[in-house]
Scaffold this active site. Structure first.
Site, PDB file in Angstrom:
ATOM      1  N   CYS A 131     -30.074 -80.109  40.053  1.00 46.00           N
ATOM      2  CA  CYS A 131     -29.603 -81.500  39.987  1.00 46.00           C
ATOM      3  C   CYS A 131     -30.579 -82.459  40.638  1.00 46.00           C
ATOM      4  O   CYS A 131     -31.437 -82.064  41.432  1.00 46.00           O
ATOM      5  CB  CYS A 131     -28.256 -81.641  40.717  1.00 46.00           C
ATOM      6  SG  CYS A 131     -26.963 -80.517  40.174  1.00 46.00           S
TER       7      CYS A 131
ATOM      8  N   CYS B  47     -26.877 -86.796  42.230  1.00 45.15           N
ATOM      9  CA  CYS B  47     -25.861 -86.257  41.313  1.00 45.15           C
ATOM     10  C   CYS B  47     -24.458 -86.577  41.823  1.00 45.15           C
ATOM     11  O   CYS B  47     -24.162 -86.400  43.011  1.00 45.15           O
ATOM     12  CB  CYS B  47     -26.021 -84.745  41.169  1.00 45.15           C
ATOM     13  SG  CYS B  47     -24.866 -84.009  39.988  1.00 45.15           S
TER      14      CYS B  47
ATOM     15  N   CYS C  38     -28.406 -79.672  35.117  1.00 47.38           N
ATOM     16  CA  CYS C  38     -27.026 -80.153  35.257  1.00 47.38           C
ATOM     17  C   CYS C  38     -26.720 -81.125  34.118  1.00 47.38           C
ATOM     18  O   CYS C  38     -27.545 -81.980  33.767  1.00 47.38           O
ATOM     19  CB  CYS C  38     -26.862 -80.854  36.603  1.00 47.38           C
ATOM     20  SG  CYS C  38     -25.313 -81.748  36.826  1.00 47.38           S
TER      21      CYS C  38
ATOM     22  N   CYS D 196     -25.892 -85.113  35.884  1.00 43.68           N
ATOM     23  CA  CYS D 196     -26.945 -86.035  36.342  1.00 43.68           C
ATOM     24  C   CYS D 196     -28.188 -86.011  35.470  1.00 43.68           C
ATOM     25  O   CYS D 196     -29.098 -86.823  35.662  1.00 43.68           O
ATOM     26  CB  CYS D 196     -27.312 -85.747  37.792  1.00 43.68           C
ATOM     27  SG  CYS D 196     -28.071 -84.120  38.080  1.00 43.68           S
TER      28      CYS D 196
END
Length: 355
Positions: free
Chosen positions: A39, A43, A70, A73
């Site tokens: 991330c 995030c 992810c 994000c």
């Protein structure tokens, strides 16, 4: 003994908890071992336990260890690129269409739900599809009129249903009547007044509708040149008596900003620019906002750069207080009339607020 260097991972962990990448001092990504994803430090997902977090310098390093991006994000920017491409395609369609495409048609073409597409378009461009299309029509109209085309032909060619639609809201479309635009602004009168101020030469310009220009800290010739570039065919008239009160208010504000300037304004810009300028006027005396914070307050958090451009294009310094917008780091960043003047204005406003 010299001070020990801070642990880079400790700084990164603090950045993750605060969702503030700047705390780490350098770009990085973090991975969550229990979920197998990596991330960005901002995030919105719940932070992992410290023992489950690993840190990486870039996407390649995280992927090399078997982590995937992810979906919330979007650390690789794949989703952002898809969104940008979809909005760019919609803008291209609007540009080439003779009439304004409906929101439903644009959303269906992009493959998104109507409200989702509206939010994407507004976040990326700073305006709604309707406002963007109106800007395209206004640009076509302005271009046609500037070449001397008949008003009726220019209006029809730009995609307006009738001349009355344009005359009903000339400020929104052109900032002047179609006839005046066709003459390159010829026929308009801009009254000006000059003064010396605490920040150097000052020039104020006004149309019949209100103040259209406030500039300072340049030579009188440069200030008038800036005004004439905005109104190339307008007649410029010296009017020190008519603008005496405006000059008094502006010079007093520069000297000691006790209250916001309350002058009638003639602001000419796009729909988005005017929204930014209205948001600037709403910032209280003695306070500041960041460009990103202003964009978020307008409901368009992705439009930070567009907000910064609108601030830079503000034609009435002080009355529309773009000096109250600063960088996310707290730096004053740029200012049309010089960063030292921006610092002096903000310092004066803080003193006035404290007093």
């Amino acid at each position: 003994m010299p001070d020990a260097m801070p642990d880079p991972d400790a700084l990164r962990w603090q950045a993750v908890l605060a969702r503030d990448p700047a705390l780490a001092g350098a770009p990085f990504l973090y991975a969550v071992t229990t979920q197998g994803v990596f991330c960005k430090p901002g995030c919105p997902s719940r932070p992992p336990l410290r023992r489950n977090a690993r840190f990486y310098a870039d996407v390649a390093a995280a992927e090399a260890d078997g982590f995937r991006a992810c979906k919330r994000c979007d650390p690789k920017g794949d989703r952002a690129r898809l969104h940008a491409d979809a909005v760019a395609a919609a803008c291209a369609l609007i540009e080439k269409s003779e009439t304004i495409p409906s929101l439903d048609a644009l959303a269906a073409r992009a493959g998104y739900a109507r409200h989702h597409f509206l939010r994407l378009f507004r976040d990326i461009t700073g305006v709604t599809p309707r406002s963007y299309a109106e800007g395209v029509r206004a640009r076509r109209l302005q271009s046609a009129l500037a070449t001397g085309e008949r008003v009726a032909d220019a209006v029809a060619g730009a995609g307006f249903g009738s001349e009355s639609r344009v005359y009903e809201d000339t400020a929104r479309h052109l900032g002047m009547t179609p006839g005046a635009a066709r003459r390159g602004g010829q026929g308009e009168v801009i009254r000006i007044a000059r003064a010396d101020s605490a920040m150097g030469p000052l020039l104020v310009g006004a149309t019949a509708a209100g103040i259209c220009f406030i500039g300072f800290n340049e030579t009188p010739g440069a200030l008038e040149g800036d005004l004439r570039a905005r109104f190339p065919q307008a007649r410029i008239e010296e009017a020190p008596e008519a603008l005496a009160e405006a000059i008094r208010q502006v010079t007093a504000f520069i000297e000691e900003p006790k209250a916001a300037l309350a002058l009638p304004l003639d602001l000419r810009g796009t729909a988005f620019q005017r929204r930014v300028w209205e948001a600037l006027v709403a910032i209280p005396l003695g306070e500041t906002r960041t460009y990103s914070g202003l964009a978020a307050a307008m409901g368009q958090p992705a439009a930070t750069r567009a907000v910064a451009r609108a601030c830079a294009q503000n034609p009435v310094a002080l009355a529309v207080p773009c000096h109250r917008v600063i960088g996310a780091s707290g730096d004053l960043t740029g200012y049309r009339w010089g960063v030292p003047r921006k610092a002096a204005l903000l310092a004066g406003e803080r003193r006035a607020k404290a007093g």
